[in-house]
Write a protein that holds these residues in place. Structure first.
Motif, short mmCIF file in Angstrom:
data_model
loop_
_atom_site.label_atom_id
_atom_site.label_comp_id
_atom_site.label_asym_id
_atom_site.label_seq_id
_atom_site.Cartn_x
_atom_site.Cartn_y
_atom_site.Cartn_z
N THR A 208 1.02 -1.42 0.17
CA THR A 208 0.08 0.18 0.08
C THR A 208 1.07 0.96 -0.04
N GLN A 209 0.89 2.26 -0.77
CA GLN A 209 1.44 3.13 -1.20
C GLN A 209 0.74 4.82 -1.05
N GLN A 210 -0.99 4.44 -0.94
CA GLN A 210 -1.35 6.61 -0.71
C GLN A 210 -2.46 5.49 1.15
N ILE A 211 -2.89 7.07 1.45
CA ILE A 211 -4.02 6.78 2.66
C ILE A 211 -4.99 6.62 1.76
N SER A 212 -6.52 5.37 2.36
CA SER A 212 -7.68 6.23 1.81
C SER A 212 -9.22 5.63 2.56
N ASP A 213 -9.74 6.42 2.14
CA ASP A 213 -10.98 6.39 2.93
C ASP A 213 -12.23 5.64 2.64
N ASN A 214 -12.22 4.42 3.48
CA ASN A 214 -13.32 3.51 2.75
C ASN A 214 -14.68 3.27 3.49
N VAL A 215 -15.72 3.52 2.48
CA VAL A 215 -17.21 3.92 3.82
C VAL A 215 -17.74 2.29 2.98
N PHE A 216 -18.25 1.62 3.73
CA PHE A 216 -18.93 0.59 3.90
C PHE A 216 -20.49 1.17 5.15
N HIS A 225 -25.41 1.03 9.59
CA HIS A 225 -24.33 1.91 10.02
C HIS A 225 -23.42 2.19 8.26
N ARG A 226 -23.72 3.46 8.64
CA ARG A 226 -21.94 3.70 7.47
C ARG A 226 -20.57 4.42 8.13
N LEU A 227 -19.68 3.16 8.43
CA LEU A 227 -18.67 3.43 9.26
C LEU A 227 -17.47 4.09 7.74
N HIS A 228 -16.02 4.86 8.15
CA HIS A 228 -15.59 4.84 7.57
C HIS A 228 -13.87 4.21 7.96
N PHE A 229 -13.43 3.15 7.12
CA PHE A 229 -12.15 2.65 7.25
C PHE A 229 -10.97 3.51 6.97
N ILE A 230 -10.32 4.01 7.63
CA ILE A 230 -8.88 4.70 7.22
C ILE A 230 -7.53 3.43 6.45
N ASP A 231 -7.09 3.54 5.86
CA ASP A 231 -6.45 2.62 5.29
C ASP A 231 -5.08 3.05 5.17
N VAL A 232 -3.82 2.58 5.33
CA VAL A 232 -2.49 3.81 5.28
C VAL A 232 -1.02 2.75 5.21
N SER A 233 0.08 3.52 4.36
CA SER A 233 0.42 2.60 3.88
C SER A 233 1.53 2.16 5.52
N GLY A 234 1.59 1.54 5.74
CA GLY A 234 2.67 0.83 6.75
C GLY A 234 3.75 1.07 6.77
N LEU A 235 4.83 1.53 5.27
CA LEU A 235 6.56 0.99 5.90
C LEU A 235 6.41 2.32 6.03
N LYS A 236 8.12 2.08 6.64
CA LYS A 236 8.26 3.35 7.61
C LYS A 236 8.43 4.38 7.49
N TYR A 237 9.15 4.98 6.87
CA TYR A 237 8.70 6.08 5.56
C TYR A 237 7.58 6.80 5.25
N HIS A 238 6.85 6.46 5.65
CA HIS A 238 5.35 6.75 5.80
C HIS A 238 4.49 6.81 6.54
N ARG A 239 5.19 6.27 7.70
CA ARG A 239 4.19 6.54 8.82
C ARG A 239 4.04 7.59 9.02
N LYS A 240 4.66 9.01 9.35
CA LYS A 240 4.52 10.41 9.42
C LYS A 240 3.28 11.29 8.43
N ARG A 241 2.74 10.20 7.39
CA ARG A 241 1.46 10.52 7.26
C ARG A 241 0.59 10.52 8.23
N TRP A 242 0.80 9.73 8.83
CA TRP A 242 -0.40 9.34 10.06
C TRP A 242 -1.13 9.97 10.22
#
Length: 385
Positions: A208-216, A225-242
């Protein structure tokens, strides 16, 4: 650069004015024309202004509505199974995968297998890979939708060659653990008319390279219920984006690869995956912005862990482990304590689940339990319990 052409016209002759000729009707109203035009322009501007206001108001209503909908942040190191968990949500509570997603994933899968084969072949003596010249000389073309049949057949020959298989097994820690599953079925998957199945989609690994907002929209206990699941990249150099996504989060699902206790990070070969996961969990659970959200811990890939503990001693990588080789429960308890001890607030509840994100039946039950827990806590907060 384009060529500009012009249309040829005859010269316009200029005649003397006829002083006795009546002016055109429109000319009689020349004095009123600016006022009329001004009214027209003002009406257009007003309508445009009203349309913009309506659009902005509608966008604000959508934003306010979505802002108040529960947001769940999915965190964890790379290759822990976060994206696979999201795929399960698509299968169970979404509309599954689109035709385009199946096509794109199939191409990515074949190209990945092709890349793995080339990597392995480069590690073998040149005299042993003569039969794989088509495979070695083939260049991946992202524009094509299908790898040529002769290359697919050469991939099959590669996988069934004893030397290639042996070298692959020596290097398999570098590759996704599901690669062998797909190599076994390369002729079937490589066929032009083959369509990826839900199981194929779950087993396919991609970073995973990008952050995505997934609505279910999830039905839980007879309520939708409408829930937002935010997926992020787990690579060490991407964690500052969290960090920007830490605010207004209702819950955090932290995913750990339980079987990664004897593996190193793909992006940092000198860092143990489990050690990295424990350190990351420490920062997340004690972060000032994340003290309130519910913490849900997924011990993922339990299927791989139960097999690995029989041959790969935990104590070799964690000297403080005192359990016996092959003791599954002792191993899980050991890592459970490791993670719980990272939380400074000893009163904080951490909900821990043993998961296998490729098992749809199991994940269906776990997702329902997790959603119920999250929504129950929302209600309790609203009534002040």
């Amino acid at each position: 650069m384009g060529i500009c052409t012009s249309k040829s016209t005859k010269p316009r002759q200029i005649s003397q004015p006829n002083l006795h000729k009546q002016p055109p009707k429109s000319a009689l109203t020349d004095q009123r024309a600016p006022e009329i035009n001004k009214v027209i322009v003002n009406d257009k501007e007003q309508k445009l202004h009203q349309d913009i206001e309506k659009y902005l108001q509608k966008e604000k209503e959508i934003y306010d509505k979505e802002r108040n909908e529960p947001r769940i942040l999915i965190l964890g190191p790379s290759d822990s199974g976060k994206s696979t968990f999201l795929k399960q949500l698509k299968i169970i509570h979404g509309n599954g995968f689109t035709k385009q997603e199946l096509i794109v994933t199939k191409k990515s899968l074949l190209f990945n297998l092709f890349g793995i084969a080339q990597y392995v072949l480069k590690e073998l003596p040149s005299e042993d890979i003569v039969a794989f010249e088509p495979l070695m000389s083939y260049t991946r073309n992202l524009a094509i939708t299908q790898i040529p049949p002769n290359i697919i057949h050469n991939l099959w020959e590669f996988w069934n060659h004893p030397l290639c298989k042996q070298k692959y097994l020596e290097l398999n820690s570098l590759f996704p653990h599901t690669s062998g599953h797909f190599f076994d079925r390369i002729l079937q998957i490589g066929a032009e008319d083959y369509e990826m199945t839900p199981d194929d989609m779950l087993l396919f690994r991609a970073v995973t390279q990008q952050i995505s907002d997934n609505v279910f929209e999830i039905n839980n206990r007879n309520e939708k219920h409408r829930l937002h699941f935010i997926d992020v990249s787990g690579l060490k150099y991407h964690r500052k984006r969290w960090i920007p996504y830490f605010q207004d989060v209702l819950a955090i699902i932290f995913v750990v690869d339980l079987s990664g206790y004897d593996l190193m990070l793909s992006e940092s070969k000198d860092i143990n995956r489990m050690v990295d996961a424990i350190e990351l969990f420490h920062h997340i659970i004690n972060h000032p912005l994340l003290l309130k959200p519910d913490m849900i811990l997924f011990f993922n890939k339990t299927d791989l862990f139960t097999v690995k503990v029989n041959t790969s001693p935990i104590q070799m990588h964690f000297p403080d482990y005192t359990g016996q080789l092959g003791d599954i429960e002792a191993g899980i308890t050991f890592f459970t304590d490791k993670f719980r001890n990272q939380c400074r607030n000893k009163a904080k509840h951490i909900s821990i689940h043993r998961t296998c994100c490729t098992d749809t039946s199991l994940m269906n039950r776990i997702i329902n339990d997790v959603v119920y827990l999250i929504l129950k806590n929302v209600v309790q907060d609203m009534v002040g319990l």
